[in-house]
Design an enzyme around this catalytic site. Structure first.
Site, PDB file in Angstrom:
ATOM      1  N   SER A 162       0.637 -48.494   2.799  1.00 12.32           N
ATOM      2  CA  SER A 162      -0.312 -48.051   1.767  1.00 12.32           C
ATOM      3  C   SER A 162      -1.201 -49.193   1.298  1.00 12.32           C
ATOM      4  O   SER A 162      -2.308 -48.968   0.824  1.00 12.32           O
ATOM      5  CB  SER A 162       0.427 -47.431   0.584  1.00 12.32           C
ATOM      6  OG  SER A 162       1.435 -48.300   0.114  1.00 12.32           O
TER       7      SER A 162
ATOM      8  N   HIS B  86       4.390 -57.023  -0.083  1.00 10.15           N
ATOM      9  CA  HIS B  86       3.564 -56.226  -1.003  1.00 10.15           C
ATOM     10  C   HIS B  86       3.416 -54.785  -0.532  1.00 10.15           C
ATOM     11  O   HIS B  86       3.218 -53.886  -1.345  1.00 10.15           O
ATOM     12  CB  HIS B  86       2.203 -56.902  -1.200  1.00 10.15           C
ATOM     13  CG  HIS B  86       2.268 -58.089  -2.112  1.00 10.15           C
ATOM     14  ND1 HIS B  86       1.409 -58.293  -3.152  1.00 10.15           N
ATOM     15  CD2 HIS B  86       3.134 -59.130  -2.138  1.00 10.15           C
ATOM     16  CE1 HIS B  86       1.733 -59.419  -3.788  1.00 10.15           C
ATOM     17  NE2 HIS B  86       2.772 -59.954  -3.182  1.00 10.15           N
TER      18      HIS B  86
ATOM     19  N   VAL C  54       5.612 -51.494  -3.100  1.00 13.72           N
ATOM     20  CA  VAL C  54       4.810 -50.485  -3.783  1.00 13.72           C
ATOM     21  C   VAL C  54       4.788 -49.239  -2.904  1.00 13.72           C
ATOM     22  O   VAL C  54       4.181 -49.239  -1.843  1.00 13.72           O
ATOM     23  CB  VAL C  54       3.377 -50.996  -4.054  1.00 13.72           C
ATOM     24  CG1 VAL C  54       2.583 -49.963  -4.825  1.00 13.72           C
ATOM     25  CG2 VAL C  54       3.428 -52.315  -4.811  1.00 13.72           C
TER      26      VAL C  54
ATOM     27  N   ASP D 135      10.227 -73.094   6.383  1.00 10.19           N
ATOM     28  CA  ASP D 135      11.458 -73.889   6.429  1.00 10.19           C
ATOM     29  C   ASP D 135      12.136 -73.882   5.053  1.00 10.19           C
ATOM     30  O   ASP D 135      11.625 -73.291   4.112  1.00 10.19           O
ATOM     31  CB  ASP D 135      11.156 -75.316   6.914  1.00 10.19           C
ATOM     32  CG  ASP D 135      10.078 -75.991   6.078  1.00 10.19           C
ATOM     33  OD1 ASP D 135       9.974 -75.690   4.874  1.00 10.19           O
ATOM     34  OD2 ASP D 135       9.327 -76.818   6.629  1.00 10.19           O
TER      35      ASP D 135
END
Ligand code: HEM
Ligand SMILES: *[C@@H]1O[C@H](CO)[C@@H](O)[C@H](O)[C@H]1NC(C)=O
Ligand SMILES: *[C@@H]1O[C@H](CO)[C@@H](O)[C@H](O)[C@H]1NC(C)=O
Length: 336
Positions: free
Chosen positions: A86, A76, A80, A263
Site C-alpha cells: 500500500s 513502512h 501500515v 552490520d
C-alpha cells in the site's frame, strides 16, 4: 484457486478440504502470514526471485545507498495495513491522501527499483508476482548485498486496494518515541522487543534527515533533561553536519564509518552514546532492551542470523493471501 498459488498450497488446501469433508471455499483473514511459503513462484514464475535480485543488484551497484531504502520500505509497508504494497500507491479510487504523503513516511524511497523489477516480471510472467512480494524479496536482496546472510522469503502476499495517510497514525514509531511506545506498536503487529531491537540494527546503514534528530543538538537544556546519553563529541560533529544556518534539511549517514554496510556497529554506537535518533539511544534506558543491545554488540554472527529471522516475521504482518486483494499490474496504481 488463485493465480500464483504453488503446489504446496494446493496440496495443503486439498488436505484441509478433505478433513472438512466439504466443498466450502477456504478464505483467509488478514492473517498471521502462515499461509505464505518459500519457493512460492517455483512453478508459476521460476525466474521471479532471480529477476528481482538482478534489478536490486543493478540499482545497488549504481547507488549503494538504495539498499537501506529498500529495507526501510518493507518496514513502512508492513506496519501500515500489513505487507500489501500500500505504501507504493500514488493514488487510489477513493482519492484520499495516500500513505506515502504522511509525515511518518518522510524520506521513504526506492520506488523506482520496485517499478523496474515489476516491469521485468510483467514481461516474463504477466499478472503473477505481487508488488508486496517484490518489496519483501527486494528488502532481502538489499540486506544480503549489504552483509546479511542469505535467508529464504516465504511469499504469496497479495496487493492491497487501499492506501490512506491517516492509517499511518499510531502504526509507525517516531524518532522521538521511547521504548514502551515502540514496543507497544511492535506487539500490536505480533513482534516482540527482541524483534524491535534486532531490526533496529538496520539503522547501521542509510541516511536520516537532520530534522529527524536536530532537536537533540540545539536544545541543550532540554536535551540534558531527556537525552542524557548523547556523546558530546558526537553531538558536536552532528552540529557541523546539520548547521542551523539555513532552511535546508541536510542528510547524514546513520553510520559515518561504514555507511552502506548492514552490520552490528549500530549496537556498539549506542553503547558509546552515539545513537543518531533519540529512539535509538533510548534503548539503553530499558533494562531488557539494553541487555539485547549488549548481546548484539558483542555477537555479530548471532545478530546477523536473528536479523534474517526477524525480517521474515516482519514480512508476515497482516498479509493478504488467497483471493484477497489483487496482483497489481503496476505497483503505483490499483488495477482498473
Ligand atoms: C521502531 C522504531 C523506528 C523508528 C523511530 C525509526 C525512525 C527512522 C527515521 C526517523 C529514519 C530517518 C528518516 C529520514 O529522516 O529520512 C529512519 C531511517 C531508516 N530506518 Fe528506521 N525507524 C524505526 C525502525 C526501523 C526498522 C524496524 C527498520 C527495518 C526493518 C528500519 C530501517 C530504516 C532504514 C534502513 C533507514 C534508512 C533509510 C534510507 O537510507 O533511506 N527502521 N528510521
Ligand atoms: C513514553 O512516552 C509516552 C508517550 O509520550 C509516555 O506517555 C510514557 O510515559 C513514556 N514512558 C516512559 C517510560 O518514559
Ligand atoms: C526545544 O524544545 C522545546 C520543548 O520540547 C520545543 O518546543 C522547541 O521547539 C525546541 N527547540 C528547538 C530549536 O528544537
Amino acid at each position: 484457486m488463485a493465480v500464483g498459488d504453488g503446489p504446496l498450497s494446493i496440496a495443503t488446501l486439498t488436505v484441509i478440504c478433505m478433513v472438512l469433508g466439504s466443498s466450502a471455499t477456504v478464505t483467509y483473514g488478514r492473517g498471521d502470514g502462515h499461509h505464505l511459503h518459500v519457493q512460492y513462484y517455483k512453478n508459476t514464475c521460476p525466474q521471479a526471485e532471480n529477476i528481482i535480485r538482478e534489478a536490486v543488484m543493478e540499482a545497488v551497484t549504481l547507488d549503494p545507498g538504495v539498499a537501506a531504502a529498500l529495507v526501510r520500505l518493507q518496514f513502512h509497508d508492513c506496519f501500515v495495513n500489513g505487507c500489501d504494497a500500500s505504501i507504493l500507491l500514488e493514488e487510489t479510487p477513493s482519492r484520499e491522501p495516500v500513505e506515502v504523503t504522511s509525515p511518518s513516511n518522510v524520506g521513504v524511497r526506492g520506488f523506482e527499483v520496485i517499478d523496474e523489477a515489476k516491469t521485468r516480471l510483467e514481461k516474463e510472467c504477466p499478472g503473477t508476482v505481487s508488488c508486496a512480494d517484490i518489496v519483501a524479496f527486494a528488502a532481502r536482496d538489499a540486506s544480503v548485498a549489504s552483509g546479511i546472510r542469505h535467508y529464504l522469503i516465504p511469499a504469496g502476499r497479495r496487493d492491497g486496494l487501499a492506501s490512506r495517510a491517516i492509517d499511518t497514525k499510531g502504526n509507525l514509531p517516531k524518532p522521538s518515541s521511547n521504548v514502551s511506545v515502540m514496543a507497544n506498536i511492535f506487539t500490536k503487529k505480533g513482534l516482540n522487543l527482541h524483534d524491535l531491537v534486532t531490526l533496529l540494527g538496520s539503522h547501521s546503514f542509510g541516511v536520516s534527515h537532520c530534522s529527524s534528530f536536530d532537536y537533540r543538538l540545539y536544545n541543550f537544556s532540554q536535551m540534558e533533561a531527556m537525552d542524557p546519553q548523547l556523546d558530546m563529541l558526537f553531538a558536536f560533529t552532528l552540529k557541523l553536519a546539520c548547521p542551523k544556518v539555513d532552511k535546508r534539511d541536510f542528510k547524514v549517514h546513520f553510520d559515518y564509518i561504514t555507511p552502506n554496510r548492514l552490520d552490528n556497529f549500530y549496537y556498539l554506537r549506542i553503547l558509546y552514546g552515539k545513537g543518531l535518533l533519540y529512539s535509538d539511544q533510548v534503548l539503553l534506558e530499558d533494562p531488557q532492551a539494553r541487555e539485547i543491545v549488549a548481546r548484539m554488540a558483542f555477537d555479530p554472527d548471532y545478530w546477523n542470523m536473528e536479523f534474517g529471522k526477524a525480517m521474515i516475521r516482519l514480512g508476515r504482518t497482516d498479509v493478504l493471501t488467497g483471493t484477497q486483494g489483487e496482483i497489481r499490474r503496476q505497483c503505483r496504481f490499483v488495477n482498473q
